[in-house]
Write a protein that holds these residues in place. Structure first.
Motif, PDB file in Angstrom:
ATOM      1  N   TYR A   1      -5.837   3.303   2.944  1.00  0.00           N
ATOM      2  CA  TYR A   1      -4.814   2.299   3.258  1.00  0.00           C
ATOM      3  C   TYR A   1      -4.482   2.212   4.741  1.00  0.00           C
ATOM      4  O   TYR A   1      -3.708   1.345   5.154  1.00  0.00           O
ATOM      5  CB  TYR A   1      -3.542   2.555   2.447  1.00  0.00           C
ATOM      6  CG  TYR A   1      -3.647   2.061   1.027  1.00  0.00           C
ATOM      7  CD1 TYR A   1      -4.135   0.789   0.754  1.00  0.00           C
ATOM      8  CD2 TYR A   1      -3.255   2.848  -0.051  1.00  0.00           C
ATOM      9  CE1 TYR A   1      -4.242   0.329  -0.544  1.00  0.00           C
ATOM     10  CE2 TYR A   1      -3.361   2.402  -1.355  1.00  0.00           C
ATOM     11  CZ  TYR A   1      -3.850   1.142  -1.590  1.00  0.00           C
ATOM     12  OH  TYR A   1      -3.958   0.686  -2.878  1.00  0.00           O
ATOM     13  N   LEU A   2      -5.061   3.089   5.573  1.00  0.00           N
ATOM     14  CA  LEU A   2      -4.909   2.896   7.015  1.00  0.00           C
ATOM     15  C   LEU A   2      -5.653   1.636   7.463  1.00  0.00           C
ATOM     16  O   LEU A   2      -5.327   1.048   8.494  1.00  0.00           O
ATOM     17  CB  LEU A   2      -5.463   4.112   7.772  1.00  0.00           C
ATOM     18  CG  LEU A   2      -4.708   5.428   7.602  1.00  0.00           C
ATOM     19  CD1 LEU A   2      -5.444   6.548   8.308  1.00  0.00           C
ATOM     20  CD2 LEU A   2      -3.290   5.313   8.136  1.00  0.00           C
TER      21      LEU A   2
ATOM     22  N   THR B   1       0.542   4.120  -3.015  1.00  0.00           N
ATOM     23  CA  THR B   1       0.240   5.532  -2.780  1.00  0.00           C
ATOM     24  C   THR B   1       1.388   6.416  -3.260  1.00  0.00           C
ATOM     25  O   THR B   1       1.165   7.426  -3.929  1.00  0.00           O
ATOM     26  CB  THR B   1      -0.004   5.781  -1.275  1.00  0.00           C
ATOM     27  OG1 THR B   1      -0.892   4.792  -0.788  1.00  0.00           O
ATOM     28  CG2 THR B   1      -0.597   7.149  -1.044  1.00  0.00           C
TER      29      THR B   1
ATOM     30  N   PRO C   1       0.809  -1.235   0.000  1.00  0.00           N
ATOM     31  CA  PRO C   1       0.000   0.000   0.000  1.00  0.00           C
ATOM     32  C   PRO C   1       0.833   1.272   0.000  1.00  0.00           C
ATOM     33  O   PRO C   1       0.438   2.258  -0.631  1.00  0.00           O
ATOM     34  CB  PRO C   1      -0.839  -0.120   1.282  1.00  0.00           C
ATOM     35  CG  PRO C   1      -0.209  -1.182   2.089  1.00  0.00           C
ATOM     36  CD  PRO C   1       0.485  -2.104   1.151  1.00  0.00           C
ATOM     37  N   VAL C   2       1.994   1.254   0.684  1.00  0.00           N
ATOM     38  CA  VAL C   2       2.845   2.455   0.670  1.00  0.00           C
ATOM     39  C   VAL C   2       3.288   2.753  -0.759  1.00  0.00           C
ATOM     40  O   VAL C   2       3.213   3.894  -1.234  1.00  0.00           O
ATOM     41  CB  VAL C   2       4.078   2.264   1.592  1.00  0.00           C
ATOM     42  CG1 VAL C   2       5.072   3.397   1.388  1.00  0.00           C
ATOM     43  CG2 VAL C   2       3.648   2.205   3.049  1.00  0.00           C
TER      44      VAL C   2
ATOM     45  N   PRO D   1      -4.258  -2.880   7.032  1.00  0.00           N
ATOM     46  CA  PRO D   1      -3.380  -3.440   8.063  1.00  0.00           C
ATOM     47  C   PRO D   1      -4.104  -3.730   9.378  1.00  0.00           C
ATOM     48  O   PRO D   1      -3.707  -4.639  10.114  1.00  0.00           O
ATOM     49  CB  PRO D   1      -2.313  -2.351   8.258  1.00  0.00           C
ATOM     50  CG  PRO D   1      -2.313  -1.594   6.995  1.00  0.00           C
ATOM     51  CD  PRO D   1      -3.733  -1.609   6.530  1.00  0.00           C
TER      52      PRO D   1
END
Lengths: 128, 499
Positions: B280-281, B82, B78-79, B284
């Protein structure tokens, strides 16, 4: 009441000394004609935008990009916890997103400022 | 196990998608509406649409499952997805919009004045698009099988049919509304169950997931795979593929042409960065909770974790309702991403293949059918290889081909058609062989498997270097209009210049 033989008074004006519209500024004509001067204007805009982009990417690389290397060299960092949360989770799961947004925001502001400067330069009739 | 909320959710999302698509149809009249919504979409709406289109099955289902099984190194997915938008923002967003082209092959042809480059780009768009569509259809099959016990082919067929109806009836204009709606649907469908599950977790005394005994203990919070040099290589290669691959995805690029001007393209991208960061927080959270509540069923079916977790944590009707909600979100993810990809692939197919025999909108509709049916058939026939993994490979191919083309085409006047062809071939064949090898075998140990399983770290530099070297060798053939094209790409629309 008008006296015969004497024409009515009319306002007489001359052409405006300086035309304020309709004349294309010199700088954009230079760019259109692809002269050396026009190329200088263009490369100044391109260089400015490219430097800005490179600056943002370097900032990204030095913050987010070095994290794998840091964790490779100092694996015990992953056992450090802040309020119960392991540091990698805090960095990669949460903090990285506001940082990316901040970098993007700085970029958009600066890039638009660069373009405003370019418009001022090229649209100004006084620019040679 | 038939779940009534699951069936209701799928039906509701399908009906809402078709209804909004039909409503958008009232605004679709011209060929330009079909391809790029006549370039009138405002940044807020456009950013929601980009977010809705971009958050695919891999984001919605894949990430949580990967985090559960492999731990913190999977947070790089996800990092990277983005950060790819930040790289896209600073290097290509505004110039790409100002180029005035409909698709990636249009851009390549306009910049380099070569039909050969155009044909090569068209083939690559279709290849990357199909590689990315495959896991969406497979994910739809898995989802319906897990929530309502349907046979796995049914999900793929439903998604394909709805996408086909929407795309061929309304094109880009109606799809923009559908996708903006689906971003907010996906966010809600992941956020509300996450809040409920977190409340259950706090009620259980908030045990720390990092302390749970589960598979892969030693490295679970180390963001580097299994550690060591191979782990470091895989992580950096993944970073390169995702950071640079985003700009080369055909369905992402086509969205930029729908902005009114270059400035709006930048602002749209900035809003997208915010929307993706918020979304995307959440995955996880599911991965970490899964480690506490679903660790026994992990490795086999990690893609269904998001769907199973509510039932495992909340018994009875509440769990069924939450499962229905995440099912709706997952279905929205398949529909929106597949629609965007289908538009991109159909746009290219209709312009380069079908338009010789058919006219405008008819050609687009015929191309849409081909664009959907081929990957759908493959998805039903081929075995499942993991949603996030296949999507990761599509990113690697995009990063090895379109990223160098866009970077050099936008920022370097010296790029030639011969250089572009050579670089595209090196990057495309190199990463393509790696993809084929990875999909056919299943080895994941040893340097050969590592280098081929995550090719971006060598294939991107190889493609970039080839383009530069061959362009220098053929510098006599720099296109005559290169300077004029640079003016068009980089100057603000407000300046009165010949473009």
């Amino acid at each position: 009441m008008s006296e015969p033989g004497r024409p009515a008074r009319v306002r007489v004006t001359g052409p405006p000394r300086r035309r304020t519209s309709g004349v294309r500024p010199t700088a954009s004509r230079e760019i259109d004609a692809d002269t050396e001067l026009g190329a200088v204007y263009m490369s100044s805009l391109l260089g400015e935008q490219l430097r800005l982009a490179a600056g943002v990417l370097v900032a990204l690389g030095l913050t987010v990009g070095v994290l794998p290397l840091v964790f490779h060299l100092f694996p015990h960092l992953s056992e450090v916890r802040v309020a119960g949360v392991p540091v990698p989770w805090l960095l990669l799961g949460v903090l990285v997103y506001p940082w990316l947004l901040a970098l993007g925001w700085i970029y958009v502001r600066r890039a638009e400022a660069n373009e405003r400067d370019f418009i001022d330069l090229v649209d100004d009739p006084e620019t040679p | 196990m038939t779940s009534v909320p699951g069936i209701v959710a799928v039906v509701l999302v399908t009906v809402a998608t078709l209804a909004i698509g039909t409503w958008g149809l009232r605004f679709s009249r011209t060929t330009s509406d079909f391809f790029v919504a006549s370039r009138t979409v405002r940044p807020g709406l456009n950013a929601s649409a980009i977010g809705g289109e971009y958050l695919s099955a891999a984001s919605f289902l894949g990430v949580a499952g990967l985090v559960l099984v492999f731990g913190a190194d999977m947070l790089w997915y996800p990092v990277g997805w983005t950060a790819g938008y930040l790289v896209l923002l600073v290097l290509v967003a505004a110039p790409l919009r100002r180029s005035g082209a409909y698709t990636l092959p249009d851009f390549a042809e306009a910049r380099l004045g070569s039909r050969r480059v155009r044909s090569l780009c068209s083939a690559l768009v279709v290849g990357i698009g199909w590689l990315y569509l495959l896991p969406q259809f497979q994910g739809a099959g898995i989802t319906l099988a897990a929530t309502i016990g349907a046979p796995t082919w049914l999900g793929a067929v439903i998604v394909a049919a709805v996408v086909l109806i929407n795309v061929t009836s309304g094109g880009m204009r109606s799809i923009t509304f559908v996708q903006a709606f689906q971003y907010w649907l996906k966010l809600t469908a992941l956020l509300i169950p996450a809040c409920v599950l977190l409340a259950v977790w706090v009620g259980d005394g908030a045990p720390n997931p990092a302390d749970a005994a589960a598979p892969g203990d030693a490295f679970w919070s180390l963001p580097l795979g299994d550690g060591g040099a191979q782990g470091l290589y895989v992580t950096y290669s993944l970073i390169i593929a995702t950071f640079l691959g985003t700009m080369g995805l055909p369905h992402v690029v086509v969205r930029f042409y729908t902005n009114p001007d270059g400035r709006a393209a930048r602002r749209t991208t900035l809003v997208v960065l915010g929307l993706l960061g918020v979304f995307y927080l959440l995955p996880p959270v599911y991965g970490a909770l899964g480690r506490l509540y679903a660790s026994d069923q992990a490795v086999g079916a990690s893609d269904t974790l998001v769907l199973e977790l509510p039932r495992l944590m909340v018994p009875g009707l509440g769990g069924e309702l939450l499962t229905g909600m995440v099912t709706a979100g997952a279905f929205a993810a398949f529909l929106s991403t597949s629609s965007g990809l289908t538009i991109a692939v159909a746009g290219v197919l209709s312009q380069d293949v079908a338009s010789k025999r058919l006219s405008g909108i008819t050609a687009f509709r015929a191309a849409g059918v081909v664009a959907v049916v081929v990957p759908c058939a493959v998805a039903i026939a081929a075995p499942d290889v993991g949603v996030a993994r296949t999507v990761g490979l599509a990113f690697a191919v995009a990063a090895s081909t379109f990223c160098p083309l866009l970077l050099l085409g936008i920022w370097w006047r010296g790029l030639t058609a011969a250089g572009a062809v050579a670089g595209l071939l090196v990057g495309g064949i190199g990463s393509g062989c790696a993809v084929g090898w990875t999909l056919l075998t299943n080895a994941t140990t040893g340097w050969a498997a590592v280098l081929l399983g995550q090719p971006a770290a060598w294939s991107v530099p190889a493609s970039l270097a080839t383009m530069v070297v061959v362009s220098r060798l053929t510098r006599a053939r720099i296109p005559a209009h290169a300077g004029r094209f640079m003016v068009r790409l980089h100057t603000p629309e407000a300046v009165d210049l010949q473009r």
